[in-house]
Design a protein around this motif. Sequence first.
Motif, mmCIF file in Angstrom:
data_model
loop_
_atom_site.group_PDB
_atom_site.id
_atom_site.type_symbol
_atom_site.label_atom_id
_atom_site.label_comp_id
_atom_site.label_asym_id
_atom_site.label_seq_id
_atom_site.Cartn_x
_atom_site.Cartn_y
_atom_site.Cartn_z
ATOM 1 N N LYS A 35 -0.399 -0.585 4.656
ATOM 2 C CA LYS A 35 0.336 -1.543 3.833
ATOM 3 C C LYS A 35 1.578 -2.034 4.579
ATOM 4 N N ALA A 36 2.315 -1.106 5.183
ATOM 5 C CA ALA A 36 3.525 -1.472 5.921
ATOM 6 C C ALA A 36 3.184 -2.358 7.122
ATOM 7 N N LEU B 216 -0.719 8.765 3.191
ATOM 8 C CA LEU B 216 0.112 7.992 4.115
ATOM 9 C C LEU B 216 -0.693 6.991 4.937
ATOM 10 N N ALA C 181 10.679 -2.260 2.778
ATOM 11 C CA ALA C 181 10.070 -0.958 2.518
ATOM 12 C C ALA C 181 10.595 -0.369 1.208
ATOM 13 N N LEU D 113 -0.522 3.805 3.009
ATOM 14 C CA LEU D 113 0.846 3.282 3.013
ATOM 15 C C LEU D 113 1.222 2.720 4.387
ATOM 16 N N ASN D 114 0.785 3.378 5.454
ATOM 17 C CA ASN D 114 1.047 2.855 6.800
ATOM 18 C C ASN D 114 0.345 1.524 7.005
ATOM 19 N N LEU E 283 8.887 3.718 5.769
ATOM 20 C CA LEU E 283 7.963 3.018 6.662
ATOM 21 C C LEU E 283 8.477 1.665 7.166
ATOM 22 N N ILE F 86 8.064 2.240 -0.243
ATOM 23 C CA ILE F 86 7.635 2.940 0.977
ATOM 24 C C ILE F 86 8.821 3.017 1.938
#
Length: 179
Positions: A169-170, A163, A119, A166-167, A127, A124
């Motif tokens: 992506k994580a 977000l 992360a 990004l979530n 996350l 990020i």
Amino acid sequence: MNTTQILIAGFGGQGILFSGKFLAYKGLMEELQVSWLPSYGPEMRGGTANCNVILSETPVGSPIITSPDVLIAMNAPSLQKYVDTVVSGGQIYVDSSLIDVKVERDDVSVFYIPSTQMAKDEGIGTLANMIIVGHLLENHPELSFDGTAEVVEKLVPAKKAALKELNMKALSMGKNYHS
């Protein structure tokens, strides 16, 4: 799926409760019976935090988990506290960026994911929890990565729209991680 009991544990501020809420909401969207029981110490950020999530095809009798099928350990004290509670044949997901000990049990499957470092490397840093959740969804025989975008869409408020990406992506980083 019969019943899957998931215990997520770590420090406050690591997204422990959000991870549990995500898994519970995913279960609801899959029309499962769900229990979500968050718990945290009085300090909140930096204190202890854990979350019990039960996903089942039948009604859930109690929200308390004493013998989880899955343990997600985001720090060493949590691993140490809960490692022996996981059922034989269960799974343990370890944030190997923060935990440098190995699980000595040979009757469980253990996944070491350097999620905190991953992360940070991707910018990020908050996350790491979702990286491990992505890995769990990809590697647990009764769970699925399908539908994660819809869950993220429902759980992340519109005012934090950035977000959502990004979530996802994580979650994808965790899904695609191979040790």
